[in-house]
Design an enzyme around this catalytic site. Structure first.
Site, PDB file in Angstrom:
ATOM      1  N   ARG A 115     -11.634   0.527  42.580  1.00  0.00           N
ATOM      2  CA  ARG A 115     -11.363  -0.914  42.681  1.00  0.00           C
ATOM      3  C   ARG A 115     -10.240  -1.150  43.688  1.00  0.00           C
ATOM      4  O   ARG A 115      -9.553  -0.223  44.122  1.00  0.00           O
ATOM      5  CB  ARG A 115     -10.960  -1.493  41.319  1.00  0.00           C
ATOM      6  CG  ARG A 115      -9.724  -0.847  40.703  1.00  0.00           C
ATOM      7  CD  ARG A 115      -9.532  -1.296  39.259  1.00  0.00           C
ATOM      8  NE  ARG A 115      -8.392  -0.631  38.628  1.00  0.00           N
ATOM      9  CZ  ARG A 115      -7.136  -1.062  38.678  1.00  0.00           C
ATOM     10  NH1 ARG A 115      -6.844  -2.176  39.340  1.00  0.00           N
ATOM     11  NH2 ARG A 115      -6.171  -0.401  38.075  1.00  0.00           N
ATOM     12  N   VAL A 129      -4.479  11.559  37.180  1.00  0.00           N
ATOM     13  CA  VAL A 129      -3.731  12.391  38.123  1.00  0.00           C
ATOM     14  C   VAL A 129      -2.441  12.948  37.534  1.00  0.00           C
ATOM     15  O   VAL A 129      -1.761  13.754  38.181  1.00  0.00           O
ATOM     16  CB  VAL A 129      -3.427  11.627  39.430  1.00  0.00           C
ATOM     17  CG1 VAL A 129      -4.711  11.256  40.159  1.00  0.00           C
ATOM     18  CG2 VAL A 129      -2.541  10.406  39.178  1.00  0.00           C
ATOM     19  N   GLY A 133      -2.097   4.638  41.542  1.00  0.00           N
ATOM     20  CA  GLY A 133      -0.717   4.250  41.264  1.00  0.00           C
ATOM     21  C   GLY A 133      -0.631   3.206  40.169  1.00  0.00           C
ATOM     22  O   GLY A 133      -1.605   2.505  39.882  1.00  0.00           O
ATOM     23  N   TYR A 165       9.060   2.150  40.762  1.00  0.00           N
ATOM     24  CA  TYR A 165       7.945   2.058  41.704  1.00  0.00           C
ATOM     25  C   TYR A 165       8.423   2.325  43.140  1.00  0.00           C
ATOM     26  O   TYR A 165       7.781   3.091  43.881  1.00  0.00           O
ATOM     27  CB  TYR A 165       7.323   0.669  41.606  1.00  0.00           C
ATOM     28  CG  TYR A 165       6.118   0.444  42.483  1.00  0.00           C
ATOM     29  CD1 TYR A 165       4.890   1.010  42.157  1.00  0.00           C
ATOM     30  CD2 TYR A 165       6.196  -0.347  43.627  1.00  0.00           C
ATOM     31  CE1 TYR A 165       3.773   0.793  42.963  1.00  0.00           C
ATOM     32  CE2 TYR A 165       5.085  -0.564  44.429  1.00  0.00           C
ATOM     33  CZ  TYR A 165       3.882   0.008  44.093  1.00  0.00           C
ATOM     34  OH  TYR A 165       2.774  -0.206  44.896  1.00  0.00           O
ATOM     35  N   LYS A 178       7.208   5.401  45.660  1.00  0.00           N
ATOM     36  CA  LYS A 178       6.526   5.131  46.924  1.00  0.00           C
ATOM     37  C   LYS A 178       7.344   5.612  48.125  1.00  0.00           C
ATOM     38  O   LYS A 178       6.784   6.051  49.138  1.00  0.00           O
ATOM     39  CB  LYS A 178       6.222   3.639  47.043  1.00  0.00           C
ATOM     40  CG  LYS A 178       5.169   3.157  46.048  1.00  0.00           C
ATOM     41  CD  LYS A 178       3.837   3.868  46.244  1.00  0.00           C
ATOM     42  CE  LYS A 178       2.720   3.291  45.395  1.00  0.00           C
ATOM     43  NZ  LYS A 178       1.421   3.959  45.636  1.00  0.00           N
ATOM     44  N   ILE A 181      -1.257  -7.283  49.176  1.00  0.00           N
ATOM     45  CA  ILE A 181      -2.674  -7.338  49.524  1.00  0.00           C
ATOM     46  C   ILE A 181      -3.409  -8.172  48.479  1.00  0.00           C
ATOM     47  O   ILE A 181      -3.053  -8.179  47.302  1.00  0.00           O
ATOM     48  CB  ILE A 181      -3.263  -5.912  49.587  1.00  0.00           C
ATOM     49  CG1 ILE A 181      -2.441  -5.027  50.538  1.00  0.00           C
ATOM     50  CG2 ILE A 181      -4.718  -5.950  50.006  1.00  0.00           C
ATOM     51  CD1 ILE A 181      -2.380  -5.510  51.971  1.00  0.00           C
TER      52      ILE A 181
END
Length: 234
Positions: free
Chosen positions: A12, A49, A77, A140, A144, A173
């Protein structure tokens, strides 16, 4: 020779757009997921993961069905936002374990095949937040930002074997996650984007597709922002 790719979290959002971009370029593509539906044309492999055994099993199945994986996109993530004084250690480490250590697990397993073939692409999906910071996102942002240091170390380590390692850093996004933001927050974010709009997942995917291609064979250790100019100077 069959060219195959594995995209984590590729069922997705940005991950799915990346998977479709690679598929359109002629690659066979496997996407990892944790139980969601996978669109036709892609091989879905269930994988968390944070579990090395599941990562190994996902690669084993993907390679058995598609052939050697020579492109790996570490996209999976999570977020778990809290102000620092309200963020317990478990909340901090959970995000790092998925976003950063998870990418390490995937890269380590993927490189095993790439080394034998002396060709490979490691692409890490970071975020503009990793380099600008954001209130309530220390976990976060740390996860990153860490991807860049890891990618550049791997670029030096693996370059002599024909393996590149690069980082793509999207801004905000247009995905389900951004759609859930309050209107006031959206306006504040847009005020900081020179292009004045959110990005489209396909725009991130186009950059990843280029990095995975032979055309980017001399590009490694790069950080490429796809953020409408929001992170200029970082």
């Amino acid at each position: 020779m069959t060219v195959a790719a594995l995209v984590t979290g590729g069922n997705r959002g940005i991950g799915l757009a990346i998977a479709r971009e690679l598929r359109a370029a002629g690659e066979e593509v496997a996407v990892t997921h944790r139980g969601s539906d996978v669109p036709s044309g892609l091989l879905g492999v269930r994988c968390d993961v944070t579990d090395s055994e599941q990562v190994d099993a996902a690669f084993d199945r993907a390679e058995a069905e598609l052939g050697p994986i020579t492109s790996v996109v570490a996209n999976a993530g999570i977020t778990d936002d809290r102000l620092l004084l309200r963020m317990d250690e478990q909340r901090f480490t959970r995000v790092l374990d998925t976003n950063l250590t998870g990418a390490y697990r995937v890269a380590k397993r993927g490189v095993r095949t790439m080394l034998r073939r002396r060709r490979g692409r490691l692409i890490f999906v970071s975020s503009v937040v990793g380099f600008r910071g954001e209130v309530g996102q220390a976990n976060y942002a740390a996860s990153k930002a860490g991807l860049l240091g890891m990618a550049r170390s791997l670029a030096r380590e693996l370059g002599p074997r024909g393996i590149t390692a690069n980082v793509v850093a999207p801004g905000l996004i247009d995905t389900d996650m951004s759609a859930a933001l309050p209107a006031e927050r959206k306006r504040a974010v847009l005020d900081g984007i020179p292009l004045g709009r959110f990005g489209d997942p396909a725009e991130v995917a186009a950059v990843v597709g280029w990095l995975a291609s032979d055309r980017a064979g001399y590009v490694t250790g790069a950080l490429i922002p796809v953020d409408g100019g929001a992170g200029m100077g970082n």
